[in-house]
Design an enzyme around this catalytic site. Structure first.
Site, PDB file in Angstrom:
ATOM      1  CG  ASP A  20      -2.893   3.283   7.311  1.00  0.00           C
ATOM      2  OD1 ASP A  20      -2.807   3.085   5.387  1.00  0.00           O
ATOM      3  OD2 ASP A  20      -3.772   3.901   7.201  1.00  0.00           O
TER       4      ASP A  20
ATOM      5  CG  ASN B  32      -1.852   1.372   1.123  1.00  0.00           C
ATOM      6  OD1 ASN B  32      -2.982   1.203   0.208  1.00  0.00           O
ATOM      7  ND2 ASN B  32      -1.972   1.476   1.729  1.00  0.00           N
TER       8      ASN B  32
ATOM      9  CG  HIS C  40      -0.678   5.889   4.167  1.00  0.00           C
ATOM     10  ND1 HIS C  40      -2.408   6.315   4.940  1.00  0.00           N
ATOM     11  CD2 HIS C  40      -0.248   6.818   5.731  1.00  0.00           C
ATOM     12  CE1 HIS C  40      -2.078   6.955   5.445  1.00  0.00           C
ATOM     13  NE2 HIS C  40      -1.288   7.354   6.447  1.00  0.00           N
TER      14      HIS C  40
HETATM   15  C1  GRF Z   1      -2.127   8.763  -2.572  1.00  0.00           C
HETATM   16  O1  GRF Z   1      -2.002   9.847  -2.307  1.00  0.00           O
HETATM   17  C2  GRF Z   1      -2.386   7.618  -1.682  1.00  0.00           C
HETATM   18  O2  GRF Z   1      -1.185   8.027  -1.323  1.00  0.00           O
HETATM   19  C3  GRF Z   1      -3.297   7.701  -1.063  1.00  0.00           C
HETATM   20  O3  GRF Z   1      -4.293   7.719  -2.115  1.00  0.00           O
HETATM   21  C4  GRF Z   1      -3.789   8.420  -3.107  1.00  0.00           C
HETATM   22  C5  GRF Z   1      -4.277   8.156  -4.155  1.00  0.00           C
HETATM   23  O4  GRF Z   1      -3.798   8.994  -5.188  1.00  0.00           O
HETATM   24  N1  GRF Z   1      -3.068   6.107  -0.514  1.00  0.00           N
HETATM   25  P1  GRF Z   1      -3.695   8.655  -6.790  1.00  0.00           P
HETATM   26  O5  GRF Z   1      -5.359   8.319  -7.227  1.00  0.00           O
HETATM   27  O6  GRF Z   1      -2.615   7.229  -7.098  1.00  0.00           O
HETATM   28  O7  GRF Z   1      -3.901   9.215  -8.264  1.00  0.00           O
END
Ligand code: GRF
Length: 173
Positions: free
Chosen positions: A139, A101, A103
């Site tokens: 997380d 993931n 985050h």
């Molecule tokens: C990112 O900021 C990521 O950290 C979080 O969700 C957002 C996704 O953005 N988990 P995208 O769809 O990849 O533009």
């Protein structure tokens, strides 16, 4: 790669995969939102897509359908790239060590949502982004990589989120 929205991190993964010597390929982009912009992007790049709205389904049934799509695509790792769903423990456990993931915080700080607003409110000098292994606790899995991003005095959660995404797009691939 599972997404719920814009899919910019997924796009970064796709383009990194095109560089000679990249050890992975993206075989499927799947979403709980058929309108997710990232799905149209993936389709236009010739990548298989799958979507299933979660509304009206139990978490277990929705997760089972997503997992079936992933297996059918032949994936051996799952990347959560802005996938805004909590996954059932069984799903996570079956992919232990093979599910990542991204985050938008310097974990273990600011698990969950509104990470940028919380970092600004706390007066932190830096925000950032973390790639971690997914475990049933939200997380909380082992952090594999992080990039810190400075917070400037004029930052809002939105401007900070944009800057953090620039870092994310280097980190995830
Ligand atoms: C990112 O900021 C990521 O950290 C979080 O969700 C957002 C996704 O953005 N988990 P995208 O769809 O990849 O533009």
């Amino acid at each position: 790669v599972l997404i719920s929205g814009a899919g910019t991190n997924m796009a970064a993964l796709v383009y990194a995969s095109r560089i000679t010597g990249c050890p992975y390929e993206v075989v499927l982009v799947a979403s709980n939102d058929p309108e997710a912009a990232g799905l149209a992007f993936a389709a236009s790049e010739g990548i298989a897509i799958f979507s299933l709205p979660h509304r009206g389904l139990t978490r277990a049934d929705h997760d089972a359908a997503m997992e079936a799509a992933v297996r059918q695509a032949g994936a051996d790792h799952i990347v959560l790239a802005g996938y805004m769903r909590i996954l059932s423990d069984g799903f996570v456990e079956r992919w232990e060590g093979r599910m990542l993931n991204i985050h938008p915080s310097l974990l273990p700080k600011y698990k969950g949502l509104d990470t940028h607003g919380r970092a600004i409110a706390a007066g932190d000098s830096h925000a950032g982004t973390s790639v971690h292994l997914v475990t049933p606790e939200l997380d909380a899995g082992e952090v594999l990589a992080q990039i810190a991003v400075p917070i400037t005095p004029a930052d809002t959660p939105e401007t900070l989120a944009e800057r953090v995404k620039l870092a994310e797009h280097q980190l995830y691939p």
